[in-house]
Design a protein around this motif. Structure first.
Motif, PDB file in Angstrom:
ATOM      1  N   ARG A   1      21.367 -28.400  -2.106  1.00  0.00           N
ATOM      2  CA  ARG A   1      22.380 -27.874  -0.860  1.00  0.00           C
ATOM      3  C   ARG A   1      23.466 -27.902  -1.997  1.00  0.00           C
ATOM      4  O   ARG A   1      23.826 -28.083  -2.979  1.00  0.00           O
ATOM      5  CB  ARG A   1      22.336 -29.271   0.242  1.00  0.00           C
TER       6      ARG A   1
ATOM      7  N   THR B   1      31.012 -23.620   1.800  1.00  0.00           N
ATOM      8  CA  THR B   1      30.010 -22.870   2.259  1.00  0.00           C
ATOM      9  C   THR B   1      28.770 -22.633   1.086  1.00  0.00           C
ATOM     10  O   THR B   1      29.621 -21.986   0.012  1.00  0.00           O
ATOM     11  CB  THR B   1      30.607 -21.534   3.235  1.00  0.00           C
TER      12      THR B   1
ATOM     13  N   GLU C   1      21.017 -24.914   3.758  1.00  0.00           N
ATOM     14  CA  GLU C   1      21.420 -24.074   4.378  1.00  0.00           C
ATOM     15  C   GLU C   1      20.587 -23.075   4.675  1.00  0.00           C
ATOM     16  O   GLU C   1      20.715 -22.384   5.841  1.00  0.00           O
ATOM     17  CB  GLU C   1      22.173 -23.904   3.799  1.00  0.00           C
TER      18      GLU C   1
END
Length: 400
Positions: free
Chosen positions: A79, A84, A115
Motif C-alpha cells: 500500500r 494515489t 489498491e
C-alpha cells in the motif's frame, strides 16, 4: 462502569488497526532502490514475484539497457502512504531518476496490491513510441488477465516484455486473452464484514486516552460507510446494487472512461435490478495529479512541476509548473512559474571547515561515502544509481 471499559477497549482496538495500517504503508523513501542495493531492476516490496520470474525480469531489462540504453524499474508495494498510485509512481520515478540523463528513456512499473492498481510511468524519451494509449493496451492485453488469475509475477513479466519489444523495435509477442468463465451476476444480498477470528485479551486502554483518539476510528468508520454506501432507486425506491469496475465500464461514455483511467475521477454505477434504472456518480480524487480543464471541462489536466533554479541562502529559487490536458480532443497547455523562498538557518559551514575527519574524506552528510570532505556524492534528484532521467508524466494505469 463495565460499558465504559468495553468502549475504551473497542476504540483502542480500532485505533490500533488504524495505526498498524499506517505503519505498513510505504513511502517513496522507504522503497528499496534495487540498482543501489544489488544492481538489479526489480524491488518486490510486496513479495508477489517468485525468484525465477524476478531473475527473468532482471535479465530482460539488462538486455534492453545494453541494446537501447532504456531503463525499466519494476516495483511492488502492499500500500502507499495515502498518495494515489499515480502520484506515488511519479515521485518514485523522479526520486530514483530512471532512464538516462538527457534521454529520459525510463519506465517505472508500479504495482499497489491494496489498491489493486498497476501504474506505468514513462519518461519524455519513450512517450513517442509508448504513448498512453499503447501502454494502456499492453496492460489490458498482457497484464490484467493474469492479475485477475492471481498470477502477478507472470503478468508483470508479460507487460515488461511487451514494452521492451516496442522500445527495441521488435514485433510484439501475441499473448491471447484468457476467456473469462461465465458467472452469474452477483445477488444483492448484504455482505457481512464481521471477523470470525477468536477473541483475544486486549490490554486496558485508559478512558481519557481513548477520548483523545476517538476521532480517528470514527473518521475511518465514516469513510468506509460513505465508500460502500446504500442507494435507493429514484423510480421504485428499491435498494440499488453497485456494479464492479469491470461491469460499470459498459455504462460509461468515452470521456468518463478516460477520466477514470487517468486516475483523477472514480465513476460509480448503481443499478436497480427491479426496474433496470441506473445511477452514475462522479467522485473526484482530490489527491491525484489531475485538475479540471478550463476548456473541455474534463478532469484531465496533468500538473507537473520541476525546479528551474534551486534556492540558496543568498537568493530565491524558481519552480516551473506545466499544465497539460491529456484529453484527445483538447489542446489546453499552460506554463506558469512560482518563486521558491530562500533557505533559512545555518549553512553548516563548520562541516567543511578545519582539518577534522569529515574534511579529509569520510561519511558525508548525504548518507554516502564521499572522497572529498563535506561534499555529498548524492543529489536530491535521482539519488539512486539509475541514469538520472526524469518523468514526462505520461503512462497509464489499470485496476483489476
Amino acid at each position: 462502569m463495565m460499558k465504559a471499559v468495553h468502549r475504551c477497549i473497542l476504540w483502542g482496538v480500532l485505533t490500533g488497526i488504524c495505526l498498524l495500517s499506517l505503519c505498513a504503508a510505504e513511502t517513496p523513501e522507504q522503497v528499496v532502490n534495487p540498482k543501489k542495493a544489488y544492481n538489479a531492476w526489480v524491488s518486490d516490496m510486496a513479495g508477489v514475484i517468485d525468484d525465477a520470474t524476478e531473475r527473468q525480469l532482471n535479465g530482460l531489462i539488462d538486455e534492453l539497457e545494453r541494446t537501447t540504453t532504456a531503463e525499466i524499474a519494476v516495483v511492488t508495494v502492499k500500500r502507499t502512504d495515502g498518495r494515489t498510485p499515480k502520484d506515488f509512481a511519479t515521485d518514485l520515478f523522479n526520486r530514483w531518476g530512471i532512464g538516462k540523463k538527457g534521454k529520459d528513456n525510463g519506465i517505472l512499473v508500479l504495482l499497489v496490491m491494496e489498491e489493486r492498481r498497476i501504474e506505468v510511468e514513462t519518461g519524455y524519451g519513450v512517450e513517442g513510441i509508448l504513448p498512453d494509449g499503447r501502454v494502456g493496451a499492453i496492460l489490458n492485453e498482457h497484464v490484467i488477465p493474469r492479475f485477475k488469475q492471481g498470477d502477478f509475477g507472470s503478468g508483470l513479466f508479460a507487460g515488461v516484455r511487451a514494452m521492451a519489444d516496442v522500445i527495441a523495435g521488435k514485433p510484439l509477442t501475441v499473448t491471447p486473452m484468457p476467456q473469462p468463465k461465465a458467472t452469474p451476476m452477483p445477488s444483492p444480498a448484504p455482505k457481512v464484514y464481521m471477523s470470525s477470528a477468536p477473541q483475544r485479551t486486549v490490554p486496558f486502554v485508559p478512558f481519557g486516552f481513548a477520548w483523545v483518539l476517538l476521532p480517528f476510528p470514527l473518521m475511518l468508520i465514516g469513510y468506509a460507510v460513505w465508500r460502500s454506501g446504500i442507494r435507493y432507486c429514484p423510480q421504485c425506491r428499491q435498494k440499488m446494487r453497485r456494479l464492479t469496475e469491470e461491469q460499470d465500464d459498459a455504462y460509461l461514455a468515452f470521456d468518463q472512461k478516460f477520466e477514470e483511467e487517468l486516475g483523477g475521477v472514480d465513476y460509480r454505477v448503481w443499478r436497480c435490478d427491479d426496474c433496470q434504472t441506473l445511477k452514475i456518480e462522479r467522485a473526484v480524487r482530490w489527491l491525484s495529479s489531475y485538475e479540471d480543464c478550463p476548456e473541455c471541462r474534463h478532469r484531465t489536466v496533468y500538473v507537473k512541476s520541476h525546479t528551474v533554479r534551486e534556492p540558496t541562502y543568498e537568493r530565491s529559487g524558481l519552480e516551473e509548473i506545466v499544465r497539460t490536458c491529456r484529453f484527445p480532443q483538447c489542446s489546453h497547455h499552460t506554463v506558469t512559474h512560482r518563486r521558491i523562498p530562500r533557505l533559512e538557518g545555518s549553512t553548516h559551514s563548520d562541516w567543511s571547515s578545519g582539518g577534522g575527519w569529515f574534511s579529509g574524506g569520510g561519511w558525508s552528510s548525504g548518507g554516502g561515502w564521499s572522497s572529498r570532505g563535506g561534499s555529498s556524492s548524492r543529489s536530491s534528484f535521482g539519488i539512486g544509481s539509475f541514469g538520472g532521467g526524469s518523468s514526462g508524466g505520461g503512462g497509464a494505469g489499470r485496476s483489476w
